[in-house]
Design a protein around this motif. Structure first.
Motif, PDB file in Angstrom:
ATOM      1  N   ILE A   1       0.875  -1.177   0.000  1.00 43.73           N
ATOM      2  CA  ILE A   1       0.000   0.000   0.000  1.00 43.73           C
ATOM      3  C   ILE A   1       0.911   1.227   0.000  1.00 43.73           C
ATOM      4  O   ILE A   1       1.832   1.313   0.820  1.00 43.73           O
ATOM      5  CB  ILE A   1      -0.925   0.028   1.233  1.00 43.73           C
ATOM      6  CG1 ILE A   1      -1.812  -1.218   1.264  1.00 43.73           C
ATOM      7  CG2 ILE A   1      -1.771   1.307   1.229  1.00 43.73           C
ATOM      8  CD1 ILE A   1      -2.614  -1.375   2.545  1.00 43.73           C
ATOM      9  N   PHE A   2       0.654   2.149  -0.905  1.00 43.62           N
ATOM     10  CA  PHE A   2       1.417   3.394  -0.996  1.00 43.62           C
ATOM     11  C   PHE A   2       0.469   4.569  -0.775  1.00 43.62           C
ATOM     12  O   PHE A   2      -0.647   4.577  -1.305  1.00 43.62           O
ATOM     13  CB  PHE A   2       2.077   3.544  -2.368  1.00 43.62           C
ATOM     14  CG  PHE A   2       2.961   2.384  -2.739  1.00 43.62           C
ATOM     15  CD1 PHE A   2       4.241   2.284  -2.246  1.00 43.62           C
ATOM     16  CD2 PHE A   2       2.493   1.387  -3.591  1.00 43.62           C
ATOM     17  CE1 PHE A   2       5.059   1.215  -2.581  1.00 43.62           C
ATOM     18  CE2 PHE A   2       3.299   0.315  -3.937  1.00 43.62           C
ATOM     19  CZ  PHE A   2       4.588   0.226  -3.431  1.00 43.62           C
ATOM     20  N   VAL A   3       0.922   5.564  -0.031  1.00 48.39           N
ATOM     21  CA  VAL A   3       0.130   6.771   0.213  1.00 48.39           C
ATOM     22  C   VAL A   3       0.963   7.965  -0.223  1.00 48.39           C
ATOM     23  O   VAL A   3       2.127   8.091   0.159  1.00 48.39           O
ATOM     24  CB  VAL A   3      -0.252   6.909   1.704  1.00 48.39           C
ATOM     25  CG1 VAL A   3      -1.056   8.176   1.934  1.00 48.39           C
ATOM     26  CG2 VAL A   3      -1.018   5.685   2.186  1.00 48.39           C
ATOM     27  N   SER A   4       0.361   8.840  -1.027  1.00 47.65           N
ATOM     28  CA  SER A   4       1.072  10.036  -1.480  1.00 47.65           C
ATOM     29  C   SER A   4       0.126  11.238  -1.462  1.00 47.65           C
ATOM     30  O   SER A   4      -1.097  11.091  -1.465  1.00 47.65           O
ATOM     31  CB  SER A   4       1.644   9.818  -2.881  1.00 47.65           C
ATOM     32  OG  SER A   4       0.634   9.434  -3.782  1.00 47.65           O
ATOM     33  N   ALA A   5       0.710  12.407  -1.449  1.00 48.08           N
ATOM     34  CA  ALA A   5      -0.075  13.647  -1.416  1.00 48.08           C
ATOM     35  C   ALA A   5      -0.609  13.971  -2.811  1.00 48.08           C
ATOM     36  O   ALA A   5       0.038  13.694  -3.814  1.00 48.08           O
ATOM     37  CB  ALA A   5       0.793  14.792  -0.916  1.00 48.08           C
ATOM     38  N   VAL A   6      -1.801  14.564  -2.836  1.00 47.46           N
ATOM     39  CA  VAL A   6      -2.406  15.032  -4.087  1.00 47.46           C
ATOM     40  C   VAL A   6      -2.576  16.537  -3.957  1.00 47.46           C
ATOM     41  O   VAL A   6      -3.232  17.017  -3.023  1.00 47.46           O
ATOM     42  CB  VAL A   6      -3.771  14.349  -4.341  1.00 47.46           C
ATOM     43  CG1 VAL A   6      -4.463  14.964  -5.549  1.00 47.46           C
ATOM     44  CG2 VAL A   6      -3.596  12.860  -4.523  1.00 47.46           C
ATOM     45  N   GLU A   7      -1.989  17.292  -4.873  1.00 46.15           N
ATOM     46  CA  GLU A   7      -2.042  18.745  -4.788  1.00 46.15           C
ATOM     47  C   GLU A   7      -3.411  19.302  -5.120  1.00 46.15           C
ATOM     48  O   GLU A   7      -3.912  20.184  -4.435  1.00 46.15           O
ATOM     49  CB  GLU A   7      -0.991  19.358  -5.702  1.00 46.15           C
ATOM     50  CG  GLU A   7       0.419  19.132  -5.201  1.00 46.15           C
ATOM     51  CD  GLU A   7       1.441  19.855  -6.046  1.00 46.15           C
ATOM     52  OE1 GLU A   7       1.110  20.928  -6.596  1.00 46.15           O
ATOM     53  OE2 GLU A   7       2.547  19.339  -6.147  1.00 46.15           O
ATOM     54  N   ASN A   8      -4.006  18.822  -6.191  1.00 45.08           N
ATOM     55  CA  ASN A   8      -5.347  19.279  -6.528  1.00 45.08           C
ATOM     56  C   ASN A   8      -6.043  18.254  -7.411  1.00 45.08           C
ATOM     57  O   ASN A   8      -5.420  17.361  -7.957  1.00 45.08           O
ATOM     58  CB  ASN A   8      -5.339  20.663  -7.190  1.00 45.08           C
ATOM     59  CG  ASN A   8      -4.560  20.689  -8.489  1.00 45.08           C
ATOM     60  OD1 ASN A   8      -4.118  19.665  -8.979  1.00 45.08           O
ATOM     61  ND2 ASN A   8      -4.403  21.862  -9.051  1.00 45.08           N
ATOM     62  N   ALA A   9      -7.351  18.403  -7.523  1.00 45.06           N
ATOM     63  CA  ALA A   9      -8.175  17.529  -8.350  1.00 45.06           C
ATOM     64  C   ALA A   9      -9.280  18.374  -8.979  1.00 45.06           C
ATOM     65  O   ALA A   9      -9.748  19.337  -8.370  1.00 45.06           O
ATOM     66  CB  ALA A   9      -8.780  16.411  -7.518  1.00 45.06           C
ATOM     67  N   VAL A  10      -9.689  18.011 -10.172  1.00 43.73           N
ATOM     68  CA  VAL A  10     -10.765  18.723 -10.866  1.00 43.73           C
ATOM     69  C   VAL A  10     -11.707  17.703 -11.467  1.00 43.73           C
ATOM     70  O   VAL A  10     -11.288  16.791 -12.173  1.00 43.73           O
ATOM     71  CB  VAL A  10     -10.213  19.631 -11.995  1.00 43.73           C
ATOM     72  CG1 VAL A  10     -11.343  20.344 -12.719  1.00 43.73           C
ATOM     73  CG2 VAL A  10      -9.202  20.625 -11.449  1.00 43.73           C
ATOM     74  N   ARG A  11     -13.016  17.852 -11.159  1.00 42.08           N
ATOM     75  CA  ARG A  11     -14.023  17.005 -11.799  1.00 42.08           C
ATOM     76  C   ARG A  11     -14.324  17.625 -13.156  1.00 42.08           C
ATOM     77  O   ARG A  11     -14.754  18.778 -13.245  1.00 42.08           O
ATOM     78  CB  ARG A  11     -15.288  16.927 -10.953  1.00 42.08           C
ATOM     79  CG  ARG A  11     -16.331  15.964 -11.516  1.00 42.08           C
ATOM     80  CD  ARG A  11     -17.631  15.995 -10.714  1.00 42.08           C
ATOM     81  NE  ARG A  11     -17.380  15.847  -9.295  1.00 42.08           N
ATOM     82  CZ  ARG A  11     -17.521  14.716  -8.601  1.00 42.08           C
ATOM     83  NH1 ARG A  11     -17.908  13.618  -9.226  1.00 42.08           N
ATOM     84  NH2 ARG A  11     -17.288  14.677  -7.307  1.00 42.08           N
ATOM     85  N   ILE A  12     -14.101  16.877 -14.211  1.00 43.59           N
ATOM     86  CA  ILE A  12     -14.237  17.398 -15.564  1.00 43.59           C
ATOM     87  C   ILE A  12     -15.664  17.851 -15.862  1.00 43.59           C
ATOM     88  O   ILE A  12     -15.881  18.921 -16.426  1.00 43.59           O
ATOM     89  CB  ILE A  12     -13.760  16.352 -16.598  1.00 43.59           C
ATOM     90  CG1 ILE A  12     -12.252  16.128 -16.426  1.00 43.59           C
ATOM     91  CG2 ILE A  12     -14.087  16.788 -18.015  1.00 43.59           C
ATOM     92  CD1 ILE A  12     -11.694  15.002 -17.259  1.00 43.59           C
ATOM     93  N   ARG A  13     -16.646  17.054 -15.469  1.00 42.87           N
ATOM     94  CA  ARG A  13     -18.046  17.352 -15.803  1.00 42.87           C
ATOM     95  C   ARG A  13     -18.522  18.681 -15.220  1.00 42.87           C
ATOM     96  O   ARG A  13     -19.176  19.475 -15.895  1.00 42.87           O
ATOM     97  CB  ARG A  13     -18.954  16.222 -15.313  1.00 42.87           C
ATOM     98  CG  ARG A  13     -20.440  16.443 -15.592  1.00 42.87           C
ATOM     99  CD  ARG A  13     -21.286  15.253 -15.152  1.00 42.87           C
ATOM    100  NE  ARG A  13     -21.097  14.875 -13.758  1.00 42.87           N
ATOM    101  CZ  ARG A  13     -21.777  15.401 -12.731  1.00 42.87           C
ATOM    102  NH1 ARG A  13     -22.685  16.332 -12.945  1.00 42.87           N
ATOM    103  NH2 ARG A  13     -21.561  14.973 -11.499  1.00 42.87           N
TER     104      ARG A  13
END
Length: 112
Positions: free
Chosen positions: A91-103
């Protein structure tokens, strides 16, 4: 937000999916992958010839969740995927800077 990547044995997918669903986590990406770690594959005999299978079939689960739920999600994956035998996965855990829902154009945690 954090991204969890789990490499597990294929027959454990349903157990992991159910464990995460009980937490309220429903969105995930699942891929069929091949790989090896300490197992280093195994040797098989086919029609009298011996050959080495280096890459073993695995399942890769990817999900992005709020940081406060990571420990609980990792624990759920760990319990559901564990057989106690070699090749259970990682199991690997990493940071996510941002996310965008396309719809909708929603960003960050609203997009997840």
């Amino acid at each position: 937000m954090k991204k969890i990547e789990a490499i597990i044995k294929p027959f454990k997918l349903e157990d992991v999916k159910e464990a995460l669903a009980q937490m309220g986590i429903e969105g995930m990406t699942v891929s069929e992958v091949k790989g090896f770690g300490r197992q280093k594959g195994h040797t098989e005999i086919y029609r009298g010839s011996e050959y080495t299978v280096d890459f073993l079939p695995k399942i890769k689960i990817e999900l992005v969740i709020a940081a406060q739920h990571v420990e609980q999600a990792v624990e759920a994956i760990l319990k559901a995927a564990k057989t106690g035998k070699i090749g259970d996965g990682k199991i690997f855990v990493s940071a996510v800077e941002n996310a965008v829902r396309i719809r909708t154009g929603e960003t960050d945690e609203e997009a997840v």
